[in-house]
Design a protein around this motif. Structure first.
Motif, PDB file in Angstrom:
ATOM      1  N   LEU A  11      -0.164  -1.742  11.352  1.00 41.50           N
ATOM      2  CA  LEU A  11       0.502  -1.501  10.073  1.00 41.50           C
ATOM      3  C   LEU A  11       0.389  -2.721   9.176  1.00 41.50           C
ATOM      4  CD1 LEU A  11       2.278   0.382   8.347  1.00 41.50           C
ATOM      5  CD2 LEU A  11       4.269  -0.697   9.406  1.00 41.50           C
ATOM      6  N   LEU A  12      -0.191  -2.515   7.993  1.00 33.92           N
ATOM      7  CA  LEU A  12      -0.272  -3.583   6.996  1.00 33.92           C
ATOM      8  C   LEU A  12       0.913  -3.555   6.053  1.00 33.92           C
ATOM      9  CD1 LEU A  12      -4.005  -3.709   5.797  1.00 33.92           C
ATOM     10  CD2 LEU A  12      -2.709  -5.561   6.855  1.00 33.92           C
ATOM     11  N   SER A 392      -6.980   2.211   6.654  1.00 35.88           N
ATOM     12  CA  SER A 392      -6.732   3.650   6.544  1.00 35.88           C
ATOM     13  C   SER A 392      -5.426   3.893   5.804  1.00 35.88           C
ATOM     14  CB  SER A 392      -6.675   4.302   7.931  1.00 35.88           C
ATOM     15  OG  SER A 392      -5.598   3.789   8.691  1.00 35.88           O
ATOM     16  N   ILE A 393      -5.365   5.019   5.069  1.00 39.74           N
ATOM     17  CA  ILE A 393      -4.154   5.413   4.361  1.00 39.74           C
ATOM     18  C   ILE A 393      -3.877   6.884   4.637  1.00 39.74           C
ATOM     19  CG2 ILE A 393      -4.375   3.710   2.513  1.00 39.74           C
ATOM     20  CD1 ILE A 393      -5.508   6.013   0.758  1.00 39.74           C
ATOM     21  N   SER A 394      -2.654   7.298   4.322  1.00 42.44           N
ATOM     22  CA  SER A 394      -2.248   8.674   4.550  1.00 42.44           C
ATOM     23  C   SER A 394      -1.086   8.997   3.625  1.00 42.44           C
ATOM     24  CB  SER A 394      -1.843   8.865   6.026  1.00 42.44           C
ATOM     25  OG  SER A 394      -1.262  10.129   6.235  1.00 42.44           O
ATOM     26  N   ILE A 395      -0.715  10.286   3.605  1.00 46.05           N
ATOM     27  CA  ILE A 395       0.454  10.667   2.825  1.00 46.05           C
ATOM     28  C   ILE A 395       1.745  10.279   3.527  1.00 46.05           C
ATOM     29  CG2 ILE A 395      -0.688  12.547   1.607  1.00 46.05           C
ATOM     30  CD1 ILE A 395       0.613  14.490   3.588  1.00 46.05           C
ATOM     31  N   ASP A 396       1.639   9.624   4.702  1.00 43.89           N
ATOM     32  CA  ASP A 396       2.845   9.102   5.356  1.00 43.89           C
ATOM     33  C   ASP A 396       3.271   7.757   4.769  1.00 43.89           C
ATOM     34  OD1 ASP A 396       0.975   7.336   6.341  1.00 43.89           O
ATOM     35  OD2 ASP A 396       1.238   7.868   8.451  1.00 43.89           O
ATOM     36  N   ASN A 397       2.613   7.350   3.643  1.00 41.37           N
ATOM     37  CA  ASN A 397       2.961   6.137   2.883  1.00 41.37           C
ATOM     38  C   ASN A 397       2.548   4.841   3.584  1.00 41.37           C
ATOM     39  OD1 ASN A 397       4.297   8.234   1.608  1.00 41.37           O
ATOM     40  ND2 ASN A 397       6.197   7.130   1.275  1.00 41.37           N
ATOM     41  N   LYS A 398       1.793   4.921   4.666  1.00 40.79           N
ATOM     42  CA  LYS A 398       1.423   3.737   5.428  1.00 40.79           C
ATOM     43  C   LYS A 398       0.000   3.284   5.110  1.00 40.79           C
ATOM     44  CE  LYS A 398       2.049   4.182   9.789  1.00 40.79           C
ATOM     45  NZ  LYS A 398       2.230   4.697  11.168  1.00 40.79           N
ATOM     46  N   ILE A 399      -0.159   1.952   5.035  1.00 39.08           N
ATOM     47  CA  ILE A 399      -1.470   1.319   4.948  1.00 39.08           C
ATOM     48  C   ILE A 399      -1.682   0.592   6.268  1.00 39.08           C
ATOM     49  CG2 ILE A 399      -2.953  -0.245   3.642  1.00 39.08           C
ATOM     50  CD1 ILE A 399      -0.831  -0.056   1.374  1.00 39.08           C
ATOM     51  N   CYS A 400      -2.731   0.972   7.000  1.00 36.91           N
ATOM     52  CA  CYS A 400      -2.985   0.395   8.314  1.00 36.91           C
ATOM     53  C   CYS A 400      -4.378  -0.214   8.356  1.00 36.91           C
ATOM     54  CB  CYS A 400      -2.864   1.458   9.409  1.00 36.91           C
ATOM     55  SG  CYS A 400      -1.225   2.218   9.529  1.00 36.91           S
ATOM     56  N   ILE A 401      -4.564  -1.135   9.286  1.00 37.35           N
ATOM     57  CA  ILE A 401      -5.882  -1.718   9.510  1.00 37.35           C
ATOM     58  C   ILE A 401      -6.168  -1.703  10.999  1.00 37.35           C
ATOM     59  CG2 ILE A 401      -5.106  -4.128   9.676  1.00 37.35           C
ATOM     60  CD1 ILE A 401      -7.680  -4.810   8.015  1.00 37.35           C
ATOM     61  N   HIS A 402      -7.412  -1.424  11.346  1.00 34.13           N
ATOM     62  CA  HIS A 402      -7.807  -1.285  12.739  1.00 34.13           C
ATOM     63  C   HIS A 402      -9.071  -2.109  12.943  1.00 34.13           C
ATOM     64  CE1 HIS A 402      -5.225   2.175  11.980  1.00 34.13           C
ATOM     65  NE2 HIS A 402      -6.098   2.531  11.049  1.00 34.13           N
TER      66      HIS A 402
END
Length: 435
Positions: A11-12, A392-402
């Motif tokens: 999670l970013l 990655s982004i989504s409609i769950d409001n989260k910005i993540c990095i992998h």
């Protein structure tokens, strides 16, 4: 073999609106956009910029600026930079809004300076909200430790053009579909912008003047995706009519159609498309598409990743994924690609040449992945101990990095030892047999 891990440290950041699109503005700044639409739900529309850094253990993000777009949600966007400006083209309903983004390096203000300038962090009447900066310089985000400077982003709204006009979706449907731009892309040379939407047209514009160039009646149904070839001479379009078509950017004529025999004879519809360079020969290109099977329930549908020759349209290889696919990204050097899924929120990383899966991030998001962006391999200012990294982004409001750690290989000295040992055994065997 693919390595799977749970997304516990990816999670970013979180924002307070659903996310639909993202772009790298600089080699360390990412822009995410979305919103709640025109309904009065209290959910804002707009985009935010975050600065990325690797602190030695993990990636971190720092919010730089937020820009709200009023009642119009940003569903898609594209960015291009030259020596003077960074341009952002944002899809807002049936129109494309062009922004000039001035990026300047300025002395970082202290809390006291910020309090004297404006309340609540508002710096001007343009809708930009800058968070208060720390008074101490930070090495983590590009500072030298001796200077107290930050990048400032100033958004200047330029032209807004209508890029989609809607249409009836079938002979039985007498009601025109609401006009909506679905995708916007800017050629890598920065001279052409392409837009597509509900009406199935591929519209090309001279960039950044936004003068009309070509209007291609490409598809009978709405477009899902577009992309320019690395040399900016071709553009690919995929649509809900099931066709993938490649066009000549100068003449607007059809060059070839993507045709293939689906796995297990199941009909598939293209979902996303991306060109990539051939790592071994940058003069050549590959085209990647993701598609999903039809005629089955959505949750039981399978996706397919297909690789094509970018010049001829010849199918090269394909792999099946036991999930419905929703997002695709190809790295600038063509070495890796990433895909996101519709229901499980999983993200996969594949090798571009072989399509071999090298990493699985199950449950990266709680719902479908709306956007992916692989960090660039060339000119990236973020140093880390990973071979690749995807946001990655989504409609769950989260910005993540992998991030994909460097895959283990045998050290050179061990390879030499093994070769010598094999040669010794071969010589001993030949001596024993009298050869």
């Amino acid at each position: 073999m693919s390595r799977a891990r749970r997304n516990t440290e990816g999670l970013l950041a979180r924002v307070n609106f659903p996310l639909y699109t993202l772009q790298m503005l600089t080699n360390r700044h990412v822009l995410v956009a979305g919103g709640g639409g025109s309904a009065k739900t209290g959910v804002a529309n707009g985009f935010e910029i975050f600065e990325l850094n690797y602190d030695g253990k993990r990636y971190v993000a720092k919010e730089v600026v937020r820009h709200e777009t009023g009642p119009k949600v940003v569903m898609n966007c594209a960015a291009y930079s030259n020596s003077k400006y960074t341009y952002l083209a944002a899809g807002q309903e049936s129109h494309c809004q062009l922004y000039k983004v001035q990026i300047t390096v300025e002395k970082e203000s202290t809390d006291k300076d910020a309090d004297n300038k404006a309340p609540n962090g508002v710096t001007d009447c343009s809708g930009l909200r800058n968070r208060k900066k720390e008074s101490k310089p930070s090495k983590d985000f590009g500072g030298t430790g001796n200077e107290n400077k930050v990048l400032k982003f100033n958004f200047l709204a330029a032209d807004s053009i209508q890029t989609d006009f809607g249409k009836a979706q079938s002979k039985d449907d007498k009601t025109d579909a609401e006009a909506m731009q679905r995708v916007v892309r800017i050629s890598r040379c920065g001279k052409i912008m392409a837009c597509g939407g509900i009406d199935g047209h591929v519209r090309l514009w001279l960039f950044p003047s936004l003068k009309p160039h070509k209007d291609i009646e490409a598809h009978s149904k709405e477009l899902d995706d577009l992309d320019f070839s690395p040399n900016s001479k071709l553009i690919v379009s995929v649509s809900k009519d099931g066709r993938g078509l490649v066009w000549d950017v100068v003449t607007g004529k059809l060059v070839y159609e993507l045709k293939w025999v689906p796995l297990n004879g199941t009909k598939h519809l293209f979902k996303r498309c991306r060109f990539g360079v051939v790592e071994e020969d940058r003069r050549k290109s590959r085209l990647f598409t993701i598609s999903n099977s039809t005629g089955t329930s959505s949750k039981n549908a399978n996706g397919v990743i297909t690789q094509w020759d970018g010049d001829s349209g010849k199918q090269l290889r394909q792999v099946s994924v036991n999930e419905t696919l929703s997002a695709l990204s190809v790295r600038d050097d063509g070495r890796f690609l990433a895909v996101g899924t519709m229901f499980s929120g999983t993200v996969y990383i594949h090798i571009g040449f072989s399509l071999q899966r090298v990493m699985t991030i199950p449950g990266a998001h709680s719902t479908f992945v709306t956007g992916l962006e692989l960090l660039p391999a060339e000119g990236c200012a973020i140093s880390s101990n990973s071979e690749a990294a995807v946001i990655s982004i989504s409609i769950d409001n989260k910005i993540c990095i992998h991030n994909l750690p460097y895959r283990r290989t045998l050290p050179p000295w061990l390879v030499v030892v093994v070769i010598v040992f094999v040669l010794f055994l071969t010589f001993a065997f030949c001596s024993y047999m009298g050869l």
